[in-house]
Scaffold this active site. Structure first.
Site, PDB file in Angstrom:
ATOM      1  N   PHE A 144       0.813  -1.220   0.000  1.00  0.00           N
ATOM      2  CA  PHE A 144       0.000   0.000   0.000  1.00  0.00           C
ATOM      3  C   PHE A 144       0.854   1.280   0.000  1.00  0.00           C
ATOM      4  O   PHE A 144       0.753   2.117  -0.913  1.00  0.00           O
ATOM      5  CB  PHE A 144      -0.946  -0.059   1.217  1.00  0.00           C
ATOM      6  CG  PHE A 144      -1.440   1.261   1.707  1.00  0.00           C
ATOM      7  CD1 PHE A 144      -2.038   2.175   0.841  1.00  0.00           C
ATOM      8  CD2 PHE A 144      -1.337   1.600   3.053  1.00  0.00           C
ATOM      9  CE1 PHE A 144      -2.507   3.399   1.295  1.00  0.00           C
ATOM     10  CE2 PHE A 144      -1.810   2.814   3.522  1.00  0.00           C
ATOM     11  CZ  PHE A 144      -2.385   3.720   2.636  1.00  0.00           C
ATOM     12  N   VAL A 146      13.026  -9.975   0.469  1.00  0.00           N
ATOM     13  CA  VAL A 146      14.011  -9.081   1.092  1.00  0.00           C
ATOM     14  C   VAL A 146      14.949  -9.852   2.033  1.00  0.00           C
ATOM     15  O   VAL A 146      16.004  -9.339   2.435  1.00  0.00           O
ATOM     16  CB  VAL A 146      13.283  -7.921   1.821  1.00  0.00           C
ATOM     17  CG1 VAL A 146      12.624  -8.405   3.115  1.00  0.00           C
ATOM     18  CG2 VAL A 146      14.194  -6.736   2.086  1.00  0.00           C
ATOM     19  N   ASN A 164      19.799  -7.069   5.365  1.00  0.00           N
ATOM     20  CA  ASN A 164      20.161  -7.018   3.938  1.00  0.00           C
ATOM     21  C   ASN A 164      20.148  -5.597   3.398  1.00  0.00           C
ATOM     22  O   ASN A 164      21.009  -5.212   2.610  1.00  0.00           O
ATOM     23  CB  ASN A 164      19.223  -7.916   3.120  1.00  0.00           C
ATOM     24  CG  ASN A 164      19.546  -9.381   3.342  1.00  0.00           C
ATOM     25  OD1 ASN A 164      20.693  -9.747   3.588  1.00  0.00           O
ATOM     26  ND2 ASN A 164      18.531 -10.232   3.276  1.00  0.00           N
ATOM     27  N   GLY A 197       2.020  -7.853  -1.243  1.00  0.00           N
ATOM     28  CA  GLY A 197       2.010  -6.810  -2.273  1.00  0.00           C
ATOM     29  C   GLY A 197       1.255  -7.286  -3.506  1.00  0.00           C
ATOM     30  O   GLY A 197       1.087  -8.491  -3.726  1.00  0.00           O
ATOM     31  N   TYR A 220       5.332  -9.158  14.886  1.00  0.00           N
ATOM     32  CA  TYR A 220       5.475  -7.894  14.152  1.00  0.00           C
ATOM     33  C   TYR A 220       6.226  -6.873  15.015  1.00  0.00           C
ATOM     34  O   TYR A 220       7.246  -6.314  14.595  1.00  0.00           O
ATOM     35  CB  TYR A 220       4.083  -7.368  13.794  1.00  0.00           C
ATOM     36  CG  TYR A 220       4.093  -6.091  12.969  1.00  0.00           C
ATOM     37  CD1 TYR A 220       4.489  -6.115  11.637  1.00  0.00           C
ATOM     38  CD2 TYR A 220       3.693  -4.878  13.523  1.00  0.00           C
ATOM     39  CE1 TYR A 220       4.485  -4.946  10.869  1.00  0.00           C
ATOM     40  CE2 TYR A 220       3.679  -3.716  12.764  1.00  0.00           C
ATOM     41  CZ  TYR A 220       4.079  -3.755  11.444  1.00  0.00           C
ATOM     42  OH  TYR A 220       4.082  -2.602  10.692  1.00  0.00           O
ATOM     43  N   LYS A 268      10.094  -5.455  14.465  1.00  0.00           N
ATOM     44  CA  LYS A 268      10.316  -4.041  14.171  1.00  0.00           C
ATOM     45  C   LYS A 268      11.237  -3.406  15.212  1.00  0.00           C
ATOM     46  O   LYS A 268      12.009  -2.485  14.898  1.00  0.00           O
ATOM     47  CB  LYS A 268       8.970  -3.306  14.115  1.00  0.00           C
ATOM     48  CG  LYS A 268       8.130  -3.652  12.903  1.00  0.00           C
ATOM     49  CD  LYS A 268       8.691  -3.004  11.633  1.00  0.00           C
ATOM     50  CE  LYS A 268       7.814  -3.210  10.421  1.00  0.00           C
ATOM     51  NZ  LYS A 268       8.340  -2.548   9.227  1.00  0.00           N
TER      52      LYS A 268
END
Ligand code: UDP
Length: 318
Positions: free
Chosen positions: A12, A54, A94, A37, A140, A144
């Site tokens: 988004f 990723v 990465n 996505g 999550y 983060k």
């Protein structure tokens, strides 16, 4: 013109950012494994698409990297918690390795979830949070949090120019209609004349930011000179830039439902109450004093206006 990589660029925020960067004549590459996505959101844009996870090493030479790769809506990030956790952690590593190799500047999408179910209200960047390592949101939130720490350590050890942005609830066109977030759910339910699903009593609050406001902040932050940020944050006692970006207007989930219904008066939907998911933060509102002071940035689009700009996008899915 900058050479720009957006990880998670088919999501988004990424799809909106890609549009903005293309319009500003930057050379844009999008890296996305399409876990959440949608490539269709990038259709017709003159970008290079890299179908990559990723968590795999990143090659190529970039001036700027926006690290947005990670499922972000609760139903999506809870679907495969280990995937979510490793996407945040290995993905950050990465990105930072690529930046270390090429000298790219990084803007990393962190989150208001860093603050957990906050006991301080509104939340300034200096607040350490009230968090749970063992809940359904932890995959999550903790991913983060580690990513922020990794950014700090790459900055300290290798001088990587990385900027952290803690994004509060954001909405707008190109949201995934199936991602289960409150704004997309309520708009779609109202358009389909289905019950509006309030979790719990609907008294929990969120602060809703229209995506254009966030992107305006992203650009100001990415373009800010390194030295200016360094001295601003040194004064705050921090070795890395970190800014909240969100709209401080605070609404209960019930108020949001009522706002959506008032914009769609033809809807026959009514409110229905469902069980509250575990660890759901009760209140959330950003303190954005630092972003105002440092970048001269603040949101300008109120909730009602932003919802009016968002509803047309969802009509195609109703
Ligand atoms: N929520 C709701 N109905 C829905 C979806 C979400 O009442 O259909 C609530 C959810 O419990 C939370 C808030 O809306 O309190 C925001 O949820 P969202 O998933 O959009 O993001 P969060 O801020 O929780 O990550």
């Amino acid at each position: 013109m900058a050479k720009v990589l957006i990880t998670g660029g088919a999501g988004f925020i990424g799809a909106n950012l890609a549009r903005r960067l293309v319009a500003a004549k930057h050379e844009v590459s999008v890296l996305d494994n399409l876990y959440t996505g949608r490539k269709s959101e990038l259709e017709g844009l003159p970008i290079t698409f890299l179908g990559q996870d990723v968590r795999e090493p990143i090659s190529g030479d970039y001036d700027w990297i926006f690290n947005l790769a990670c499922p972000a809506s609760p139903p999506h990030y809870q679907r495969d918690p280990l995937f979510t956790l490793t996407t945040s952690i290995d993905g950050m590593r990465n990105v930072l390795e690529a930046a270390k190799r090429t000298g790219a500047r990084v803007l990393h999408a962190s989150t208001s979830e860093i603050y957990g179910d906050p006991l301080v209200h509104p939340q300034p960047e200096s607040y350490w949070g009230h968090v749970n390592t063992l809940g359904i949101r932890s995959c999550y939130d903790e991913g983060k949090r580690v990513a922020e720490t990794m950014a700090l350590e790459y900055r300290r050890a290798f001088g990587v120019d990385v900027r952290l942005v803690r994004i509060f609830n954001t909405y707008g066109p190109h949201m995934d209609p199936k991602d289960g977030r409150v704004v997309s759910n309520f708009i779609l339910q109202a358009l389909r004349n289905e019950p509006i699903t309030l979790y719990g009593e609907g008294q929990q609050t969120r602060s809703f930011q229209f995506v254009d406001d966030l992107l305006h902040g992203f650009m100001a932050y990415m373009e800010a000179p390194k030295d200016k940020l360094k001295s601003f944050f040194k004064e705050k006692g921090l070795n890395i830039p970190v800014l909240n970006m969100g709209n401080p207007g605070e609404f209960t989930v019930r108020e949001l439902a009522e706002e959506v219904l008032s914009l769609l008066p033809e809807s026959t939907s009514s409110l229905t109450f469902c069980s509250l998911p575990g660890d759901d933060p009760k209140r959330r509102k950003p303190n954005i004093d630092w972003a105002k002071e440092c970048l001269g940035w603040e949101p300008t689009i109120p909730l009602r206006e932003g919802l009016s700009k968002t509803i047309p996008y969802f009509r195609a899915f109703a």
